[in-house]
Each structure stands twice: as structure tokens, then as C-alpha cells.
Design a protein around this motif. Sequence first.
Motif, PDB file in Angstrom:
ATOM      1  N   LYS A 124      39.977  30.603  52.276  1.00 22.00           N
ATOM      2  CA  LYS A 124      40.170  29.899  51.015  1.00 22.00           C
ATOM      3  C   LYS A 124      39.704  30.780  49.860  1.00 22.00           C
ATOM      4  O   LYS A 124      39.101  31.832  50.056  1.00 22.00           O
ATOM      5  CB  LYS A 124      39.382  28.586  50.998  1.00 22.00           C
ATOM      6  N   GLU A 125      40.003  30.329  48.663  1.00 24.33           N
ATOM      7  CA  GLU A 125      39.446  30.989  47.491  1.00 24.33           C
ATOM      8  C   GLU A 125      38.807  29.950  46.578  1.00 24.33           C
ATOM      9  O   GLU A 125      39.234  28.788  46.532  1.00 24.33           O
ATOM     10  CB  GLU A 125      40.486  31.817  46.739  1.00 24.33           C
ATOM     11  N   PHE A 126      37.769  30.388  45.895  1.00 23.00           N
ATOM     12  CA  PHE A 126      37.024  29.531  44.984  1.00 23.00           C
ATOM     13  C   PHE A 126      37.047  30.180  43.609  1.00 23.00           C
ATOM     14  O   PHE A 126      36.718  31.358  43.462  1.00 23.00           O
ATOM     15  CB  PHE A 126      35.587  29.364  45.472  1.00 23.00           C
ATOM     16  N   THR A 127      37.432  29.396  42.597  1.00 22.49           N
ATOM     17  CA  THR A 127      37.659  29.931  41.258  1.00 22.49           C
ATOM     18  C   THR A 127      36.959  29.048  40.216  1.00 22.49           C
ATOM     19  O   THR A 127      36.916  27.830  40.360  1.00 22.49           O
ATOM     20  CB  THR A 127      39.167  29.999  40.966  1.00 22.49           C
ATOM     21  N   GLN A 174      40.952  37.535  32.566  1.00 21.80           N
ATOM     22  CA  GLN A 174      40.434  37.395  31.204  1.00 21.80           C
ATOM     23  C   GLN A 174      41.548  37.736  30.223  1.00 21.80           C
ATOM     24  O   GLN A 174      42.318  38.677  30.430  1.00 21.80           O
ATOM     25  CB  GLN A 174      39.231  38.318  30.983  1.00 21.80           C
ATOM     26  N   ASP A 175      41.617  36.948  29.168  1.00 26.41           N
ATOM     27  CA  ASP A 175      42.676  37.109  28.163  1.00 26.41           C
ATOM     28  C   ASP A 175      44.061  37.085  28.804  1.00 26.41           C
ATOM     29  O   ASP A 175      44.983  37.801  28.383  1.00 26.41           O
ATOM     30  CB  ASP A 175      42.488  38.415  27.379  1.00 26.41           C
ATOM     31  N   GLY A 176      44.216  36.261  29.860  1.00 26.83           N
ATOM     32  CA  GLY A 176      45.503  36.104  30.513  1.00 26.83           C
ATOM     33  C   GLY A 176      45.890  37.231  31.444  1.00 26.83           C
ATOM     34  O   GLY A 176      46.990  37.223  31.992  1.00 26.83           O
ATOM     35  N   LYS A 177      44.992  38.194  31.663  1.00 24.41           N
ATOM     36  CA  LYS A 177      45.309  39.336  32.510  1.00 24.41           C
ATOM     37  C   LYS A 177      44.426  39.339  33.757  1.00 24.41           C
ATOM     38  O   LYS A 177      43.215  39.115  33.683  1.00 24.41           O
ATOM     39  CB  LYS A 177      45.094  40.639  31.732  1.00 24.41           C
ATOM     40  N   VAL A 178      45.048  39.603  34.903  1.00 22.25           N
ATOM     41  CA  VAL A 178      44.303  39.719  36.151  1.00 22.25           C
ATOM     42  C   VAL A 178      43.679  41.106  36.228  1.00 22.25           C
ATOM     43  O   VAL A 178      44.348  42.116  36.015  1.00 22.25           O
ATOM     44  CB  VAL A 178      45.221  39.487  37.364  1.00 22.25           C
ATOM     45  N   TYR A 208      44.757  30.653  40.648  1.00 28.03           N
ATOM     46  CA  TYR A 208      44.874  31.387  39.379  1.00 28.03           C
ATOM     47  C   TYR A 208      46.271  31.964  39.271  1.00 28.03           C
ATOM     48  O   TYR A 208      47.001  32.064  40.276  1.00 28.03           O
ATOM     49  CB  TYR A 208      43.827  32.486  39.280  1.00 28.03           C
ATOM     50  N   THR A 209      46.642  32.341  38.065  1.00 26.85           N
ATOM     51  CA  THR A 209      47.966  32.888  37.813  1.00 26.85           C
ATOM     52  C   THR A 209      47.917  34.386  37.780  1.00 26.85           C
ATOM     53  O   THR A 209      47.096  34.992  37.065  1.00 26.85           O
ATOM     54  CB  THR A 209      48.524  32.376  36.481  1.00 26.85           C
TER      55      THR A 209
END
Length: 461
Positions: A144-147, A331-335, A458-459
Motif C-alpha cells: 500500500k501507499e500512505f500519503t 509540490q507545486d503540482g509536480k512529482v 496522488y497524481t
Amino acid sequence: MLTTTLVFTFLSLLYTVSGQQVGSYQTETHPKLSWQTCTRSGCTTNSAGEVALDANWRWTHITGNYTNCYTGNTWNTTICTDGKTCASKCAVEGANYQSTYGISASGNALTLKFVTKGENTNIGSRVYLMASESRYQMFNLLNKEFTFDVDVSQLPCGLNGALYFVQMDADGGLGKSSGNKAGAKYGTGYCDSQCPRDIKYIDGEANVAGWQPSSNDTNAGTGNYGTCCSEMDIWEANSIATAYTPHPCKTTNDGGQQRCTGQQCNVPDRYGGLCDPDGCDFNSFRMGEKNFYGPGMTIDTKKKMTVVTQFITNNNSTSGTLTEIRRVYVQDGKVVQNSKTNFPGLLSPYDSITDKFCDDQKKVFQDATSFQKNGGLVQMGKGLSKGHVLVLSIWDDHTANMLWLDSNYPTNGDASKPGIARGTCSTSSGNPKDVEANSPNAQVIFSNIKFGDIGTTYTSR
């Protein structure tokens, strides 16, 4: 909370203690905190989430009157003649979360303030995510992942805004300890890989025997007993440095909560107990990347960020063996992929925690191999499969001034030697008296918690 030479010693209210009966002077109302569960089909909001304050912060008094069972850093030995008697006579009270402890929640955001001044002064806090009013939310992190989102812009040197998992009992020990009448609703049952001995009630009994008041903390001390369990530090951080660290244990139930005494608690031999106190940490600065995390850097700590942690197994299932713990930022929409190690002697540039990374790191840093001796990622995964409780806290460090996280540590070490430099904070920073006086308005904000299948929280773009 949670690496080399670190022992939990939290400040609390001047008259704050923990207990196992339940008082009636303050209604216990948990702040609501929503969070999301995610699959390939999308994310579903759990609007019933809430948080409970740890029992160590709460006022405890004789059941039915206002006489304290514990004041400052000493027990009332007239009442607390022994552990069982103390538990039977003392009641733990409900909490006024915002006005007394600086804890507030709004929607999916939780704010933890460092210093809160009211009738008394409260320093720091620790809370748990609840599944219901009386049970902790349990997470199996394997495959799994936790965000979550976090704002550490108001956390200077010497402070730690921490988010982590520990293998506590879902009911706070209510079922297995007849002396515990409070349970998870009142934040009982804490444990971690440091086997902390400052916990005032363990397994439904007061930690009275052998209690020694702290020499530098007017609200803390240590007893004969500690409380051990496996711990997964997702996030230990301030605005200068951050680390994520697994700590396996060989307690009962593959890392489950167990009361310890003597050498079981890693005393006097730090590495001879039930748990791995150091863990295998990934701190970008300590790994040789000096410009990755901090104000104005690749991950800019002046801004909110999203932190993603993935728990990868050998067969991509929740019943598999844990083989890797991977970190991603947004951050700021960037991975932004995690930084890579940058030290001569490491066989390859690592950017995640694997057993191979831990072997090489310990060798290059000349650190103790407690992580490996306690079973490494395999044992950590066994513990995670049993379910862990989510902990969120803000604290300062009376043992090592948080230098293990954000400065050169040990302080007499050569900062040019791999593993010594962990952040840019001065070795004279982090003294709790200074931090409390100079940064009373410090705070951390955790928000937008998500848990689910890998790649769904996340995107990517």
C-alpha cells in the motif's frame, strides 16, 4: 518518534499525568478529522475519522475529587503506593483539545501547536487517528501507499512534527489489562521502538516502581518499566531536515506491544533489548544530498508539500514480504522523486530503503547493525501485517536536543565523515528551554491523509 539515543520524554501540563480510571469533570470529545481510502476506481472520504489525545498528557486525579495522583515529575506516593493500587484509585480526565493543548481539526486538516498557554502551559502533544470513539484506526501498510500533506514552515531547529505508525493494540490495551478502564478513547496503550520508560501507565498499572524524576525536565521521569513495539517513522521533520525510518522489534506478536524491564528496554546496552532503537533511516542531507530539502530547495519547506510513502512486497500483495520502502514528493503540482545517496563507498546510488541499502549505509557510516539483528525489513513487514496505529505529534527533545535529526551528531564527530551531518542546524541549537522561549508559536499542519493501492493516492505528472 525516534532514532539514535532518542528516548521519548515529553513535556505536558504542569499538573498533567495519565491514568486508567475515567474521570467525570471534562467530557471527552474527539476532534473530527476526515481522511480518504483510495483504489484504482478513486478515493472515498471517511468523514467519521477523529483523533484522541495520548493519556500521558492528561490530568489524573483521585477518582471523585481533585487531588493529583502525579504533580510535576513525581508521583503522589500517598495514593500511588504501588502500580495496581495507583491505577485503581486514579482517574484520567477528558481533554479540552484546543484551549488546553493547541490541537484543532478542520475538515481533513489537523493543526498541532507547540506551546499553548492557559491556566497552565502545555508543551507539545501526541494524538492517534481513531476508527470509532473507542478504537484506534488500524493500517496494514504492506503493498500500500500512505500519503499526506504537511506544512513545516513554522518548525525551526530543535522541533519535530512527526507522523508515524506503532504496533499498538486497537483498543489501547483495554481488553488485555484488567486495570485499564480508559482504553483508546482516552489515548492509552502507547509503545514504540525506544521502549520508553516515561510512560506513566503501562498495561493498566502505574509505572511507579523505581520512578526517577528527570534532571532536566520538570514534567517527566522514568520508571522500571518501558513499553516496546515496532515503529515505522513515516515522517520526522522540521523545516531544516527530515527522515523516514523503519524500526523492527522482536516482541510478542511479531513486534506487538510488550512491557519491558531492564535489558529488555535496551538498558544498559542500547542494542541488547527487544527493539531496534536506531532504525535504518533515509535523511537526504545525511545521505549526502545537501540541497534537496529545506527553505528554497528542491523540496521547499516554506511551502506545503505532499509526502508519499510506498511499501513494496516481493509478490505485490498484502501478504508478501516487505522488500522496499519508497518515498515520493509532490509540490507545486509536480512529482519529485526522492533524492539519491551521494557517498563514496556505497555500492550504488540508492533512493529508497531496502535491506541492501541498510547494509551498505551501516557499513559506510560505521553504525551499529541493530536493524539487521532485529530482522530488517522482513521483521518490519511481519509487524506491519498485524496492523499499526497512526500517530501525529509535535515535540522537543530533552535527551539530545533533536541534533540527531537536524545537526551534526554525535556533536564531537567529524562533520566530513559520512553519516555525522544530518542538517544545517547548529550543534548548540535545540535546547528545549531555548526552543520553548523563542518559538512558542511553532506549529505543524497535517492534512489530506490518503491510504490505498500503490499509485492511487496522488497524481503523477
